[in-house]
Write a protein that holds these residues in place. Structure first.
Motif, PDB file in Angstrom:
ATOM      1  N   ASP A  94       0.891   2.118  -6.680  1.00  0.00           N
ATOM      2  CA  ASP A  94       0.762   1.595  -5.310  1.00  0.00           C
ATOM      3  C   ASP A  94       2.114   1.542  -4.595  1.00  0.00           C
ATOM      4  OD1 ASP A  94       1.850  -0.456  -6.743  1.00  0.00           O
ATOM      5  OD2 ASP A  94       0.224  -1.885  -6.393  1.00  0.00           O
ATOM      6  N   GLY A 147      -1.698   8.723  -1.323  1.00  0.00           N
ATOM      7  CA  GLY A 147      -1.611  10.126  -0.944  1.00  0.00           C
ATOM      8  C   GLY A 147      -1.868  10.304   0.536  1.00  0.00           C
ATOM      9  N   GLY A 190       9.229   8.704   7.977  1.00  0.00           N
ATOM     10  CA  GLY A 190       8.817   7.493   8.698  1.00  0.00           C
ATOM     11  C   GLY A 190       8.443   6.383   7.731  1.00  0.00           C
ATOM     12  N   ALA A 197       5.541   5.668   9.588  1.00  0.00           N
ATOM     13  CA  ALA A 197       6.052   4.298   9.503  1.00  0.00           C
ATOM     14  C   ALA A 197       4.922   3.290   9.704  1.00  0.00           C
ATOM     15  CB  ALA A 197       7.154   4.090  10.541  1.00  0.00           C
ATOM     16  N   LEU A 248       1.963   3.518   8.729  1.00  0.00           N
ATOM     17  CA  LEU A 248       1.146   3.401   7.510  1.00  0.00           C
ATOM     18  C   LEU A 248       1.658   2.280   6.608  1.00  0.00           C
ATOM     19  CD1 LEU A 248       0.650   7.190   6.579  1.00  0.00           C
ATOM     20  CD2 LEU A 248      -0.944   5.695   7.796  1.00  0.00           C
ATOM     21  N   THR A 249       2.902   1.843   6.825  1.00  0.00           N
ATOM     22  CA  THR A 249       3.462   0.756   6.011  1.00  0.00           C
ATOM     23  C   THR A 249       3.190  -0.609   6.620  1.00  0.00           C
ATOM     24  OG1 THR A 249       5.609   0.622   7.134  1.00  0.00           O
ATOM     25  CG2 THR A 249       5.397   2.296   5.413  1.00  0.00           C
ATOM     26  N   GLY A 250       2.602  -0.633   7.826  1.00  0.00           N
ATOM     27  CA  GLY A 250       2.285  -1.916   8.460  1.00  0.00           C
ATOM     28  C   GLY A 250       3.223  -2.307   9.581  1.00  0.00           C
ATOM     29  N   ALA A 251       4.310  -1.549   9.781  1.00  0.00           N
ATOM     30  CA  ALA A 251       5.208  -1.857  10.897  1.00  0.00           C
ATOM     31  C   ALA A 251       4.507  -1.538  12.217  1.00  0.00           C
ATOM     32  CB  ALA A 251       6.481  -1.025  10.772  1.00  0.00           C
ATOM     33  N   LEU A 275       0.874   1.335   2.860  1.00  0.00           N
ATOM     34  CA  LEU A 275       1.715   1.996   1.859  1.00  0.00           C
ATOM     35  C   LEU A 275       2.696   0.959   1.323  1.00  0.00           C
ATOM     36  CD1 LEU A 275       2.645   5.465   3.441  1.00  0.00           C
ATOM     37  CD2 LEU A 275       0.797   4.901   1.839  1.00  0.00           C
ATOM     38  N   GLY A 276       2.682   0.784   0.017  1.00  0.00           N
ATOM     39  CA  GLY A 276       3.589  -0.172  -0.594  1.00  0.00           C
ATOM     40  C   GLY A 276       2.967  -1.544  -0.803  1.00  0.00           C
ATOM     41  N   GLN A 277       1.761  -1.746  -0.320  1.00  0.00           N
ATOM     42  CA  GLN A 277       1.085  -3.026  -0.521  1.00  0.00           C
ATOM     43  C   GLN A 277       0.591  -3.087  -1.973  1.00  0.00           C
ATOM     44  OE1 GLN A 277      -2.157  -3.617   2.219  1.00  0.00           O
ATOM     45  NE2 GLN A 277      -2.969  -5.361   1.066  1.00  0.00           N
ATOM     46  N   VAL A 278       0.820  -4.201  -2.638  1.00  0.00           N
ATOM     47  CA  VAL A 278       0.395  -4.314  -4.033  1.00  0.00           C
ATOM     48  C   VAL A 278      -1.116  -4.133  -4.109  1.00  0.00           C
ATOM     49  CG1 VAL A 278       0.249  -5.859  -6.021  1.00  0.00           C
ATOM     50  CG2 VAL A 278       2.358  -5.735  -4.673  1.00  0.00           C
ATOM     51  N   ALA A 279      -1.547  -3.256  -4.995  1.00  0.00           N
ATOM     52  CA  ALA A 279      -2.957  -2.910  -5.193  1.00  0.00           C
ATOM     53  C   ALA A 279      -3.577  -2.265  -3.959  1.00  0.00           C
ATOM     54  CB  ALA A 279      -3.785  -4.129  -5.621  1.00  0.00           C
ATOM     55  N   GLY A 280      -2.739  -1.769  -3.064  1.00  0.00           N
ATOM     56  CA  GLY A 280      -3.250  -1.172  -1.828  1.00  0.00           C
ATOM     57  C   GLY A 280      -3.282   0.342  -1.860  1.00  0.00           C
ATOM     58  N   GLN A 281      -3.320   0.891  -3.063  1.00  0.00           N
ATOM     59  CA  GLN A 281      -3.288   2.356  -3.180  1.00  0.00           C
ATOM     60  C   GLN A 281      -4.471   2.997  -2.443  1.00  0.00           C
ATOM     61  OE1 GLN A 281      -3.593   3.795  -7.209  1.00  0.00           O
ATOM     62  NE2 GLN A 281      -3.934   5.844  -6.395  1.00  0.00           N
ATOM     63  N   HIS A 282      -4.198   4.013  -1.657  1.00  0.00           N
ATOM     64  CA  HIS A 282      -5.260   4.650  -0.873  1.00  0.00           C
ATOM     65  C   HIS A 282      -4.807   6.037  -0.419  1.00  0.00           C
ATOM     66  CE1 HIS A 282      -2.561   2.998   2.162  1.00  0.00           C
ATOM     67  NE2 HIS A 282      -3.053   3.882   3.002  1.00  0.00           N
ATOM     68  N   TRP A 283      -5.739   6.782   0.152  1.00  0.00           N
ATOM     69  CA  TRP A 283      -5.415   8.111   0.686  1.00  0.00           C
ATOM     70  C   TRP A 283      -5.622   8.130   2.200  1.00  0.00           C
ATOM     71  CZ3 TRP A 283      -7.563   7.685  -4.195  1.00  0.00           C
ATOM     72  CH2 TRP A 283      -6.894   8.366  -5.226  1.00  0.00           C
TER      73      TRP A 283
END
Lengths: 318, 640
Positions: free
Chosen positions: A48, A70, A84, B312, B314-317, B464-472
């Protein structure tokens, strides 16, 4: 790659997704994917906390087959999306993958400028000389005069050497691997990921379907390891100017070997230059503690936490 | 043309690169310090040195909404300025020009457009006057305009002598000298002008020292040599704390207030000023004292700008980019990716004259339909437009709320005219509402479905980078998990899910955020517009009311999803109905026809690259009201 990444104890199988793979049998992509999975496991990267960005083309599908975050992006733009995310969340392990057409033709501008920026991430180029998914048109890595089987005429445009271009663009770690040598490739990926700056890995790979020139047989006997040949790639903070020049000159010379002998391994490992985020933090100190993804937006009541009054003060009529 | 009784228009013109814009801002600041409300317009070429530029400072004792095309005072540094603007000076007005320019042949001016030279020469010829600045000054003199040839060079020599500096050194103060002379003529207090000058040149002690001498000498010169003119500054004073700023600053402040974390951009006129202001003010504080700051980054092109901002986000910013027409054209593919991946992304679009390179430093509103449709395929987006400098602040902030609530790109539209409008406005208050962050980092277990199908269309938004937040995520049509699918049924569901979010936005966004009805709300005479024309229409409605004509303005803010039913009802009660737009084709009217099935009775358009003024609009609206107008009116001004 930062050293404070959350460690996970996983085998390479844990980095495989269950999404059905639709690459051709015998394609070099499979080897690169396996090498990536092995490197991720060897590095123990948390799934993750790892984001793999793909361009467009066969190689661009790589993120679907990896059990990490991904992101399948746009043709030529993979480095922009990846940059980004890395800038907004520097703790993320970021890998961008894409084909040679994606990175050197439609995305050539981003290739050069990503070198300039020297962000701490890895770009892997799947280099097979052709546009496979659109049925074999020449990529910018195909030499002038060459003609693969689906081309109507011989190639009349010159070629770009990705390693040479990376050298003049400012990438601080530059390597080349071979898709069918998975163990060596996985070692290169791990080394590139450990490098604290922008790493570029050119991966030579046959396209069994459309590139009938640069086949497995064509590559046989041509590849040799730079490091086994005694090549010195390291530039450290105390390397003198003459030595730096020598490393670059050698790297350029070795990069150009592409007929009888082809070098694989590490061409440049320059740790003398600060990465982008180090420079950014020196310029904008709040960046370190308040990276974009962590910047507080609201208080407990959902109101803005930002105090713009000093800026309003500057604009007030007195 | 006579001076408006309640305001004073001051114009300064000269070659670009000579500090015209800075000195105009200085003068505006001085006027505002004296208690005047000001609104300033800036016109300039896409050029660094030499081509003609001018600034207007309009001042009054009550708030202003629009510039004027005429001026009461013209401060000129070169003969070209005289040619372009002398005829716009009101009958009781005055021209301050360099005595060196008293008799220059029109064909000696390399940057004067041939069309304008021929136009002026013909007018002079018809009055049997020579084709020169001398003829021109005589012609405007016949109308009652006072023209004063000021011996700038002699005055600069004297200033140099008093300061013990060579004249070449003090010649940089020419702008200040001209401003100070006009200020003295308008009876502006000397200390106020000095105060504004010192604020403008803070940290530049040598320039302040020179300029102090310039101001003293200018006031002395006026006292000894010139008569007081008939024009004067408005006498009443505004009170209350005010800001003096332009729309790019207003947008930037709104973005900061909204907690923006990231903006990537590529330099382009006229959008760049916002990003460079943000770069210079990126280190800010939270209310708890912590230092924060958005990352504002110049990148290699607009493709990188929009796609980096998406990455950017996608990381929540909270992420944005800012651009103008050509850059927005390049962003079209990235906009589609953001739409497909339901990325909350704000694109601030500063329209300029198009197509192609068009007129980079001039205004236009011809990107409306492009903003609504940019990108291939169908995906939802929100398009909103600001009407004035003050509303840009809240609009820029709220754009992020819309983006995060509905998980889609938001295009915030402005235009060059608004961008370069410098205006006094009440001090901004922080928006008094909860910031909306939508499904950000929604709580979830393993197996999160980023694109889960829900009745609202809104899905959880792991980061992206969130714990247990793995996704596509992917620009390819995808399953709930974000993996490729070409299944026809899933395709339909995903199209419907994305479209559903737009329907949700249309239903949820309150009418008060969709449009404003201003002027006389009960009047049938209805003007529909969007963007910076708001000020011109309000000014025209005010002027009409003095002639006993009542009219209302419907100022559209939300252009997509379009407030179809509400506008239909307004249109049904409108008689006559008028569309105002800075474009050739009146795109808002086309949009009305598409959405409502009916357009307006009249279109008033302007596509010279210059903004519409209330002064010019009032005549058009009067003729419409009188039933004497054609259905299409083109506003023109050969001297702008």
């Amino acid at each position: 790659m930062k050293h404070d990444t959350i460690k996970a104890s996983l085998s390479f199988k844990n980095y495989r997704s269950d999404y059905a793979n639709d690459w051709c049998a015998g394609c070099g992509d499979h080897g690169i994917l396996r090498a990536l999975q092995k490197a991720l496991a060897d590095l123990g990267l948390a799934r993750d906390q790892t984001a793999v960005f793909g361009g467009i083309g066969c190689s661009g599908k790589t993120p679907y087959y990896l059990n990490t975050c991904g992101i399948h992006t746009l043709h030529g733009r993979v480095l922009s999306f990846a940059a980004g995310a890395k800038l907004a969340n520097p703790a993320l392990n970021v890998i961008a993958v894409g084909g040679d057409g994606d990175g050197l033709s439609i995305g050539g501008g981003h290739f050069v400028n990503s070198g300039r920026r020297n962000l701490d991430m890895l770009y892997i180029m799947f280099n097979n000389g052709v546009y496979g998914l659109t049925k074999g048109q020449p990529a910018p890595t195909l030499r002038i005069g060459e003609r693969t089987k689906s081309m109507a005429h011989s190639n009349i445009q010159g070629y770009v050497n990705p390693v040479a271009l990376a050298l003049v663009s400012g990438y601080t770690w530059i390597g080349r691997g071979y898709a069918y040598d998975v163990p060596a490739l996985s070692v290169l990926i791990s080394a590139a990921m450990r490098h604290p700056g922008m790493a570029f890995l050119d991966v030579l790979q046959p396209c069994p379907k459309y590139n009938d020139l640069h086949t497995k047989d064509w590559y046989a006997g041509k590849l040799y390891s730079l490091q086994e040949d005694g090549y010195q790639a390291l530039i450290s903070a105390d390397t003198d100017v003459a030595m730096i020049q020598q490393v670059y000159n050698q790297a350029m010379a070795r990069a150009q070997e592409c007929e009888e002998r082809i070098a694989v391994g590490v061409f440049l490992h320059d740790v003398s230059r600060p990465d982008f985020q180090t420079q950014l933090q020196a310029m904008q100190s709040a960046y370190g503690d308040s990276t974009p993804c962590r910047q507080p937006v609201t208080d407990a009541n959902g109101r803005s936490m930002v105090d713009i009054s000093p800026l309003l003060e500057e604009l007030k009529v007195r | 043309m006579n001076q408006d009784p309640d305001n004073l228009a001051w114009r300064i013109g000269g070659p670009q690169g000579g500090g015209i814009n800075r000195i105009a801002r200085l003068f505006a600041r001085a006027c505002a310090s004296l208690g005047a409300e000001v609104i300033c317009r800036r016109e300039y070429h896409s050029n660094i040195m030499g081509r003609h530029s001018y600034n207007d400072v309009l001042m009054a004792s009550s708030p202003l909404s629009c510039h004027r095309e005429s001026t009461d005072v013209l401060v000129s540094f070169d003969a070209e300025t005289l040619c372009r603007h002398a005829q716009s000076v009101t009958a009781s007005g005055m021209i301050l020009y360099s005595d060196h320019d008293a008799d220059i042949q029109l064909d000696q001016l390399p940057y004067l457009d041939e069309r304008l030279r021929d136009h002026i020469s013909a007018r002079l010829s018809s009055k049997r006057l020579p084709p020169s600045t001398q003829g021109l000054l005589q012609m405007v003199g016949q109308r009652g305009v006072t023209a004063i040839g000021v011996p700038y060079q002699r005055l600069l020599s004297e200033i140099g002598e008093e300061l013990g500096l060579p004249k070449k050194r003090v010649s940089a103060t020419l702008n200040m000298l001209a401003v100070a002379i006009s200020a003295a003529l308008l009876k502006m207090s000397e200390p106020q002008l000095l105060n504004a000058m010192e604020t403008t040149f803070v940290d530049k002690a040598e320039i302040i020292r020179m300029n102090r001498q310039v101001v003293v000498n200018a006031y002395q010169y006026v006292l000894e040599h010139l008569e007081q003119p008939s024009v004067s500054m408005p006498s009443n004073r505004s009170s209350g704390r005010r800001l003096l700023l332009n729309a790019t600053q207003s947008v930037a402040l709104g973005k900061l207030a909204a907690g923006m974390g990231f903006q990537s951009y590529y330099p382009i006129s006229p959008a760049t000023d916002e990003s460079t202001y943000l770069e210079a003010h990126a280190e800010i504080r939270l209310t708890n004292g912590d230092a924060v700051g958005p990352l504002v980054l110049q990148v290699e092109d607009e493709l990188a700008a929009i796609n980096m901002a998406s990455g950017a986000a996608l990381t929540g910013a909270r992420c944005a980019t800012a651009t103008s027409g050509p850059g927005f054209s390049l962003m079209a593919e990235g906009l589609g990716w953001a739409g497909m991946n339901e990325v909350p992304l704000v694109v601030t679009l500063y329209q300029r004259g198009g197509p192609s390179t068009g007129m980079p430093t001039r205004t236009d509103q011809a990107d409306l339909l492009f903003a609504l449709h940019a990108g291939h395929g169908e995906f939802p987006r929100i398009v909103l437009a600001s009407g004035d400098v003050a509303s840009c602040f809240n609009d820029a902030a709220q754009a992020f709320d819309y983006a995060e609530r509905y998980q889609m790109p938001v295009i915030h539209m402005l235009d060059k005219a608004l961008t370069s409008t410098l205006q006094t406005v009440p001090v901004f208050q922080m928006p008094n509402r909860r910031i909306e962050r939508g499904e950000l980092g929604a709580a979830h277990a393993q197996g999160i479905e980023r694109f889960a199908l829900t009745p609202s269309g809104l899905s959880p938004r792991p980061l992206l980078g969130q714990v247990a937040g793995q996704h596509w995520s992917t620009g390819v049509e995808h399953s709930e998990q974000g993996q490729v699918t070409e299944d026809p049924v899933l395709r339909e569901r995903m199209m419907e899910k994305r479209a559903q979010k737009l329907a949700l936005a249309a239903a949820e966004i309150p009418l008060s955020e969709q449009f404003e009805v201003l002027g006389d709300e009960r009047a049938a005479f209805t003007v529909f517009t969007w963007g910076s024309n708001k000020g011109a229409v309000l000014d025209a409605i005010r002027r009409l009311s003095t002639a006993g004509i009542r009219a209302r303005l419907v100022q559209l803010r939300l252009l997509w999803p379009f407030p179809t039913e509400a506008v239909r009802q307004l249109l049904e009660t409108a008689a006559p109905s008028v569309i105002i737009e800075c474009s050739y084709s009146a795109q808002l009217d086309l949009l009305f026809q598409q959405q409502i099935g009916a357009g307006c009775d009249h279109q008033v358009v302007k596509y010279s690259g210059r903004p519409i003024s209330g002064e010019a609009l009032v005549a058009a609206l009067q003729s419409i009201q009188a039933g004497e107008a054609e259905s299409r009116i083109v506003l023109r001004n050969p001297y702008e």
